[in-house]
Motif scaffolding. Structure first.
Motif, PDB file in Angstrom:
ATOM      1  N   PHE A  51       0.812  -1.213   0.000  1.00  0.00           N
ATOM      2  CA  PHE A  51       0.000   0.000   0.000  1.00  0.00           C
ATOM      3  C   PHE A  51       0.851   1.272   0.000  1.00  0.00           C
ATOM      4  N   ASN A  52       2.100   1.172   0.392  1.00  0.00           N
ATOM      5  CA  ASN A  52       2.980   2.330   0.385  1.00  0.00           C
ATOM      6  C   ASN A  52       4.024   2.233  -0.716  1.00  0.00           C
ATOM      7  N   TYR A  88      -2.033  -7.732   0.259  1.00  0.00           N
ATOM      8  CA  TYR A  88      -1.478  -6.382   0.399  1.00  0.00           C
ATOM      9  C   TYR A  88      -0.703  -6.284   1.710  1.00  0.00           C
ATOM     10  N   GLN A 135       1.869  -3.359   4.137  1.00  0.00           N
ATOM     11  CA  GLN A 135       1.905  -1.927   4.457  1.00  0.00           C
ATOM     12  C   GLN A 135       3.227  -1.265   4.078  1.00  0.00           C
ATOM     13  N   THR A 156      -2.804   7.984   1.724  1.00  0.00           N
ATOM     14  CA  THR A 156      -2.885   7.804   0.277  1.00  0.00           C
ATOM     15  C   THR A 156      -2.609   9.153  -0.376  1.00  0.00           C
ATOM     16  N   ASP A 170      -6.246   1.873  -0.528  1.00  0.00           N
ATOM     17  CA  ASP A 170      -5.526   1.688   0.727  1.00  0.00           C
ATOM     18  C   ASP A 170      -6.353   0.814   1.665  1.00  0.00           C
ATOM     19  N   GLN A 218      -6.007   0.736   5.845  1.00  0.00           N
ATOM     20  CA  GLN A 218      -5.195   1.191   6.968  1.00  0.00           C
ATOM     21  C   GLN A 218      -6.087   1.520   8.155  1.00  0.00           C
TER      22      GLN A 218
END
Length: 611
Positions: A330-331, A358, A360, A522, A555, A557
């Motif tokens: 996601f990052n 996914y 992080q 995001t 995203d 989170q």
């Protein structure tokens, strides 16, 4: 006495039978709990058989009048040679195996310090120095899969290493090349012992079941091959794949570099990977780089066109049959997360077996070996382990390790729904994000200055170079899952301007042990000139307001209690965009601007968290 002799003869016969059975017992794959196990008989590297060959394709992209041949490197257990064992294949394809340009040479990247819409100064074209007489092939997949009862096959992409042809960075030959290798593995294409002879090689050790995996460009190629619908490609595991060159080098009409590579464009990547036969490069450079790429990419406007449409695998998925396990971070601001989600969503809608993983962190990061093993065991070995009944989504939660994802029914979380937040003025300090629509008495203006990073703008107590709007501090955790979108009404002081958006968690934490692992939730970028269409840009009339809606990156989170969400609106992003001279003003109509955030539990959950 006779009885004793008979007994001894019987024992001798039994002993010889046991020896005979032991001598004829063959090494075969072993499965436990739905996964292929490491087998001792497959695990000695000194006994692995390694050989190179060249598979003839159906195209000629280097202009020599002969069909291009792809270099193929095979690593297989000895039992495939001396015991007649046939095994499935893990195929890995890459333009990087044999060397790349250094990236450090002056002029490799485009100069981004110029006004929007202007042509940048010309850049130099470095030559790639190929490594070694035999290209260095990655051993990671070999060490992982051969002991588990697979054959690992590597192949260099067209125009790289010992593979003939020309790189096209998403052109048809980059899908047809691995397709032809799969055809050869299934007995439908010809392989030869060298690039130019007629001595054929067959894949007599292949079961005809092929899986593909790889990261980044190496993860794009499995998808490219799958879109051809080639028979025998049963499953793919793309990791952080570039699924659309436009989405990699552009964003909503804006010229945008991939994170960490400011000034890269599709022609730069061509030069970076072009490690093939030096005697063929002049033709390839002229026909591919200097004609097709330079003329098609339109770096001046950033508009979507037929050139970019031809390099989008989403539109080519109709023939695809392979089961898909997608993986992304996601990052990842190099290959942003939308690349994987858009393909996963389409594959699911086609009814293909699909899962998505996914984490992080940033670029790369394969799924845990258990997920990959179950996927390949099911679709390559044919072991019915019910992997298709597993949860569809595997999300690594904050502070968990990447091999410990949390399973969910789906991504985005089915319990998430959009929460629309409106802007309340507060510049140059902080405005507010509120559920109720506000009637602000005036607009708010920011001044572009690319010398100030997004992080600095988000952390600043006040700044004329950004607009910042925040939610109340959360009293409960808030779980975001899905794609945030923004509708913004703005005016520019010039005919062209960058628009950059970031959603962040505040206050900004630098403590690695803090609840927040990454303050950037995001982000997104857009060209206001493309407010109507990414395919057509028109100069802005200074002072006139335009409205546009676009998505930020997907995203998932959890924002913990004690934090708050901040919306940062700014212009040039010094990590991603063209960098014009500071001074352009963007004026935001805050009454007509809103952001929609997908929150698990929807508006009810959000209201409870801000009480």
């Amino acid at each position: 006495m006779k009885t004793t002799i008979k007994f001894k003869v019987s024992c001798l016969f039994l002993f010889l039978s046991i020896i005979s059975i032991a001598q004829t017992e063959k090494t075969v794959p072993v499965f436990k709990d739905g996964e292929a196990q490491i087998v001792e008989g497959f695990s000695d590297p000194d006994k692995w058989i390694r050989h190179d060959l060249f598979v003839e394709t159906t195209f000629d992209t280097d202009g020599d009048g002969k069909l291009d041949r792809m270099h193929v490197s095979v690593t297989r257990p000895e039992q495939t040679e001396n015991e007649g064992l046939k095994l499935p294949i893990i195929l890995c394809s890459s333009p990087y195996y044999a060397g790349t340009a250094t990236g450090a040479e002056e002029g490799l990247f485009w100069n981004v310090n110029h006004e929007l819409g202007e042509k940048a100064p010309k850049r130099s074209h470095p030559e790639v120095k190929r490594r070694g007489e035999r290209p260095i092939i990655s051993n990671s997949h070999i060490q992982k899969w051969v002991p588990r009862g697979y054959i690992v096959v590597h192949t260099s992409a067209p125009g790289t290493g010992f593979s003939q042809g020309a790189p096209t960075v998403g052109g048809p030959n980059e899908a047809l090349a691995p397709k032809t290798v799969i055809d050869w593995l299934c007995g439908r294409a010809k392989g030869f012992t060298s690039p130019d002879n007629t001595e054929e090689v067959t894949a007599f050790w292949s079961t005809g079941k092929v899986g593909m995996t790889g990261t980044s460009y190496n993860g794009t190629i499995p998808l490219a091959a799958a879109t051809t619908g080639v028979e025998g490609l049963e499953a793919i595991i793309p990791i952080a794949p570039n699924t659309s060159s436009y989405h990699y080098y552009r964003s909503n009409g804006l010229v945008r570099s991939p994170g960490g590579y400011l000034g890269e464009d599709i022609d730069v990547l061509y030069d970076f990977i072009h490690s093939g036969d030096p005697s063929k490069r002049a033709y390839s450079n002229k026909t591919i780089r200097d004609t097709e790429l330079i003329n098609g990419m339109d770096r001046e406007t950033g508009d979507f066109n037929d050139f970019w449409a031809g390099r989008d695998y989403l539109t080519k998925m109709k023939p695809m049959k392979a089961a898909l396990l997608m993986s992304h971070g996601f990052n990842d601001w190099n290959v942003v997360p939308e690349h994987s989600y858009r393909i996963y969503k389409a594959a699911k809608e086609k009814g293909l077996p699909t899962q998505i993983y996914y984490h992080q962190n940033g670029h790369g990061g394969p799924p845990p070996i258990t997920l990959m093993n179950r996927w390949f065991t099911r679709y390559l070995h044919g072991i019915k382990n019910d992997v298709e009944k597993d949860k569809r989504a595997w999300i690594v939660r904050e502070h968990d390790t990447q091999d410990n994802p949390t399973p969910y029914d789906e991504y985005p979380n089915p319990k998430a729904s959009p929460v629309v937040l409106h802007l309340k003025n507060g510049a140059p300090e902080q405005g507010k994000l509120e559920v109720e629509s506000n009637k602000n008495k005036k607009t708010e203006t920011l001044v572009d200055d690319h010398n100030i990073s997004m992080e600095e703008l988000a952390k600043a107590v006040n700044s004329k170079n950004r607009l910042l709007y925040t939610t109340p501090i959360f009293t409960k955790d808030v779980h975001i899952s899905g794609t945030t979108s923004i509708t913004i009404k703005l005016a520019s002081s010039k005919p062209a301007a960058n628009l950059s958006i970031a959603l962040v968690s505040l206050p900004w934490n630098t403590n690695k042990d803090a609840l927040i692992t990454d303050n950037i939730i995001t982000r997104g970028w857009a060209d206001p000139q493309n407010h109507k269409s990414i395919s057509e840009s028109k100069p802005l009339k200074p002072g006139k307001f335009y409205t546009m809606t676009f998505n930020l990156q997907p995203d998932d989170q959890i924002i913990p209690a004690g934090q708050q969400i901040g919306l940062v609106i700014f212009s040039s992003d010094n990590q991603f965009t063209i960098l014009p001279k500071p001074g352009t003003e963007l004026t935001i109509d805050t009454n007509e601007t809103e952001i929609s955030i997908p929150i698990v539990g929807g508006i009810e959950s959000y209201i409870k968290a801000v009480k």
